[in-house]
Design an enzyme around this catalytic site. Sequence first.
Site, PDB file in Angstrom:
ATOM      1  N   ASP A 105      20.098  45.151  28.003  1.00 19.75           N
ATOM      2  CA  ASP A 105      19.635  44.572  26.743  1.00 19.75           C
ATOM      3  C   ASP A 105      18.189  44.998  26.503  1.00 19.75           C
ATOM      4  O   ASP A 105      17.452  45.267  27.456  1.00 19.75           O
ATOM      5  CB  ASP A 105      19.631  43.032  26.815  1.00 19.75           C
ATOM      6  CG  ASP A 105      20.994  42.469  27.131  1.00 19.75           C
ATOM      7  OD1 ASP A 105      21.999  43.118  26.796  1.00 19.75           O
ATOM      8  OD2 ASP A 105      21.033  41.370  27.722  1.00 19.75           O
TER       9      ASP A 105
HETATM   10  N1  URA Z   1      23.368  41.060  31.911  1.00 14.90           N
HETATM   11  C1  URA Z   1      22.659  40.666  30.834  1.00 14.90           C
HETATM   12  O1  URA Z   1      22.766  39.535  30.396  1.00 14.90           O
HETATM   13  N2  URA Z   1      21.825  41.556  30.278  1.00 14.90           N
HETATM   14  C2  URA Z   1      21.651  42.806  30.731  1.00 14.90           C
HETATM   15  O2  URA Z   1      20.863  43.572  30.165  1.00 14.90           O
HETATM   16  C3  URA Z   1      22.396  43.190  31.851  1.00 14.90           C
HETATM   17  C4  URA Z   1      23.252  42.300  32.429  1.00 14.90           C
END
Ligand code: URA
Length: 242
Positions: A105
């Site tokens: 993310d």
């Molecule tokens: N899980 C999440 O919530 N975000 C990420 O970026 C990777 C794994």
Amino acid sequence: MEERLQKILSHAGIASRRKAEELILAGRVTVDGAVVQELGVKLDPACHTIAVDGRSLSGAEEHRTFLLNKPRGCVSTAHDDRGRRTVLDFFRDIPLRLYPVGRLDADTEGLLLLTNDGALTQGLLHPRFEVDKTYWAKVTGELTEEKRRYLEEGVLLEDGRTAPARARILERTPRGGLVELTIHEGRNRQVRRMLAAVGCHVTRLERIAFAGLTLAGVDRGTYRELTAEELVGLWRIAGGKA
Ligand code: URA
């Protein structure tokens, strides 16, 4: 038979001998993935992969894989409608078409691999190989042994129960703490959603390990290229040729 690098390049029709020397001095020539900037290096072209601007003399693009310590605020897609920085912006000086191996993310930081090897990407992302990814999540909300066990056994999310995971509580503070979570699935925002399912809100998320690789020696916002040994290790995990 050993020959000087500039001679090999000119014999391959890449450039004149003089132009080949300029390419070498400019750092655009690699031998087995490492830049060679000295003139006069002798080697046997049959025993090495020689590339100019990432393209090997045989015409195929050399496969290269990098480990980035992604900062928060940049996206792992090639383009962003909102004009945010992308992880590819860190690789402007690498003349290759790199792709991230999966996604983090925008507000997640830490370990992200980028490669131009599509087969390696596919292997590492294939659910069958259950590639481990370890995250450190700073959370608000009480961290109990019961929640830890629930995270390990599998929590119920709207897209189904999560696979067994490993969870360790690293730190407890009056309002939350730090959890280490190792999962092998790759669902959208999975760690945030797993922790939300046990009543914890993630305030900071970092991926600290992927497929046995860690961030050791790689500062936030920088990258390094993987070694041949590390690639052999990845291939072993990703179920393919070494
Ligand atoms: N899980 C999440 O919530 N975000 C990420 O970026 C990777 C794994």
